[in-house]
Design an enzyme around this catalytic site. Structure first.
Site, mmCIF file in Angstrom:
data_model
loop_
_atom_site.group_PDB
_atom_site.id
_atom_site.type_symbol
_atom_site.label_atom_id
_atom_site.label_comp_id
_atom_site.label_asym_id
_atom_site.label_seq_id
_atom_site.Cartn_x
_atom_site.Cartn_y
_atom_site.Cartn_z
ATOM 1 N N SER A 171 0.825 -1.205 0.000
ATOM 2 C CA SER A 171 0.000 0.000 0.000
ATOM 3 C C SER A 171 0.862 1.259 0.000
ATOM 4 O O SER A 171 1.739 1.420 0.842
ATOM 5 C CB SER A 171 -0.864 0.052 1.270
ATOM 6 N N HIS A 230 -3.587 0.160 -4.497
ATOM 7 C CA HIS A 230 -3.085 -1.034 -5.183
ATOM 8 C C HIS A 230 -3.521 -0.979 -6.641
ATOM 9 O O HIS A 230 -4.698 -1.083 -6.952
ATOM 10 C CB HIS A 230 -3.632 -2.303 -4.521
ATOM 11 N N HIS A 241 -5.431 -9.360 -0.396
ATOM 12 C CA HIS A 241 -5.291 -9.557 1.048
ATOM 13 C C HIS A 241 -6.318 -10.593 1.515
ATOM 14 O O HIS A 241 -7.407 -10.686 0.932
ATOM 15 C CB HIS A 241 -5.554 -8.244 1.794
ATOM 16 N N TYR A 297 -8.211 -10.375 3.967
ATOM 17 C CA TYR A 297 -9.469 -9.740 4.409
ATOM 18 C C TYR A 297 -10.430 -9.462 3.263
ATOM 19 O O TYR A 297 -11.597 -9.138 3.496
ATOM 20 C CB TYR A 297 -9.196 -8.452 5.209
ATOM 21 N N GLU A 298 -9.957 -9.568 2.016
ATOM 22 C CA GLU A 298 -10.867 -9.333 0.895
ATOM 23 C C GLU A 298 -11.844 -10.489 0.724
ATOM 24 O O GLU A 298 -12.846 -10.356 0.031
ATOM 25 C CB GLU A 298 -10.072 -9.067 -0.387
ATOM 26 N N ALA A 310 3.169 -1.857 3.996
ATOM 27 C CA ALA A 310 3.034 -0.871 5.067
ATOM 28 C C ALA A 310 2.710 -1.648 6.338
ATOM 29 O O ALA A 310 2.001 -2.656 6.291
ATOM 30 C CB ALA A 310 1.914 0.104 4.731
ATOM 31 N N MET A 315 -1.197 -6.561 7.283
ATOM 32 C CA MET A 315 -2.255 -7.451 6.781
ATOM 33 C C MET A 315 -1.846 -8.150 5.484
ATOM 34 O O MET A 315 -2.707 -8.504 4.672
ATOM 35 C CB MET A 315 -3.542 -6.647 6.577
ATOM 36 N N SER A 316 -0.553 -8.334 5.283
ATOM 37 C CA SER A 316 -0.137 -8.941 4.001
ATOM 38 C C SER A 316 1.145 -9.757 4.176
ATOM 39 O O SER A 316 1.416 -10.269 5.238
ATOM 40 C CB SER A 316 0.054 -7.832 2.950
ATOM 41 N N ASN A 345 2.995 3.755 11.143
ATOM 42 C CA ASN A 345 2.385 4.205 12.405
ATOM 43 C C ASN A 345 2.900 3.314 13.530
ATOM 44 O O ASN A 345 3.405 2.221 13.282
ATOM 45 C CB ASN A 345 0.845 4.094 12.323
ATOM 46 N N HIS A 403 -6.455 4.249 7.014
ATOM 47 C CA HIS A 403 -5.870 3.838 5.736
ATOM 48 C C HIS A 403 -5.270 5.020 4.980
ATOM 49 O O HIS A 403 -4.193 4.910 4.376
ATOM 50 C CB HIS A 403 -6.922 3.118 4.890
HETATM 51 N N1 HPA Z 1 -1.915 -2.687 11.799
HETATM 52 C C1 HPA Z 1 -2.167 -3.531 10.770
HETATM 53 N N2 HPA Z 1 -1.843 -3.237 9.528
HETATM 54 C C2 HPA Z 1 -1.239 -2.067 9.269
HETATM 55 C C3 HPA Z 1 -0.952 -1.162 10.292
HETATM 56 C C4 HPA Z 1 -1.321 -1.495 11.624
HETATM 57 O O1 HPA Z 1 -1.087 -0.720 12.588
HETATM 58 N N3 HPA Z 1 -0.346 -0.084 9.709
HETATM 59 C C5 HPA Z 1 -0.269 -0.359 8.379
HETATM 60 N N4 HPA Z 1 -0.803 -1.558 8.111
#
Ligand code: HPA
Length: 277
Positions: A27, A58, A80, A82-83, A110, A208-209, A232, A244
């Site tokens: 991402s 994406h 992902h 989650y999709e 990310a 998440m990947s 973050n 996001h």
């Molecule tokens: N958690 C999960 N996925 C993420 C995060 C997070 O803090 N930051 C970027 N992708």
């Protein structure tokens, strides 16, 4: 076989390139593909069985060309867990890269940091992972032509390639952290209690990947390196929040560091580097 057809199509679209390194861009990190020279861009829709990503950030195309002197095939966009679809398109894409000639897969994403001293904008080399997805991309009948029913994940993230990432970071003046990446199903970000749990489990970053792609790649014998871009701190660590849009903008700001790191890493890379040729 769908992966074989996709591999053949890649080579038809980009004649003479013979990609050796597959790269998956996470991402906000798609700009790395803009650095690919003599680039041929193939929409996923033109490659049999490739995923059609639906998430902002994406793009959904394979960029084939040269980066850091290497022939690369760069996935700009991924699917992902989650999709909610099955893992078939992900398996197919990674196996197509293998059949197109790649021996190495470089994963990026990310991620949230679980270590306060590794803040937004930092890069983290992946040393190992914890799969908390509650599933695995190899669930289902095994395709013995690609790999064994019960693959080992010792050294899933190639130690030799990691040494090379650190050497590239030292040369380019980038402060590269290293840590364990926890794969979180999402699509919700974690609660503060979940972040504390992840730290207790020994994770240094969460996202998440990457993990499904690593598993499929190791199954078919690709060596794997990974670099997370910290966007973050995990919720509850420090002051910030996470969403996001913020993930995308912070990743995009760090993408130039990632580009420099990857180009230096790729420069002179051979199949002898790393522990699992
Ligand atoms: N958690 C999960 N996925 C993420 C995060 C997070 O803090 N930051 C970027 N992708």
């Amino acid at each position: 076989m769908t992966a074989a057809r996709a591999a053949a199509d890649i080579l038809v679209h980009a004649p003479g390139v013979h990609p050796r390194v597959g790269i998956v861009l996470g991402s906000g990190l798609g700009s790395v593909a803009d650095r690919v020279e003599d680039a041929v861009s193939i929409p996923y829709g033109e490659l049999p069985g490739f995923p059609v990503p639906a998430v902002e950030g994406h793009a959904g195309r394979l960029v084939v060309g040269r980066l850091g002197g290497q022939a690369v095939a760069c996935m700009q966009g991924r699917v992902h867990a989650y999709e909610g679809g099955d893992f078939a398109p992900l398996r197919n894409a990674i196996r197509a890269l293998k059949l197109a000639g790649c021996n190495t897969l470089l994963l990026t994403c990310a991620a949230g940091s679980l270590r306060p001293e590794v803040g937004p904008g930092r890069l983290m080399a992946v040393a190992d992972h914890i799969n908390l997805l509650g599933t695995n991309p190899l669930v289902g009948p095994n395709d013995d032509t690609f790999g064994p029913r019960f693959p080992s994940l010792s050294d899933a993230w190639d130690p030799g390639l990691r040494v090379r990432l650190h050497a590239a970071a030292a040369r380019t003046g980038i402060a590269l952290a290293e840590g364990v990446y926890a794969a979180w199903l999402g699509p919700c970000f974690e609660t503060p209690a979940e972040v504390r749990m992840l730290k207790t489990l020994g994770a240094d970053a969460v996202g998440m990947s990457m993990v499904p792609e690593c598993i499929v790649a190791r199954h078919c014998g690709l060596r794997v390196a990974g670099c997370a871009v910290i966007t973050n701190l995990g919720v509850g660590i420090g002051e910030g929040t996470v969403d996001h849009a913020h993930t995308l903008s912070t990743a995009a700001a760090a993408a130039s560091d990632l580009e420099r790191l990857l180009i230096d890493f790729l420069d002179g890379l051979t199949v002898e580097d790393g522990n699992q040729p």
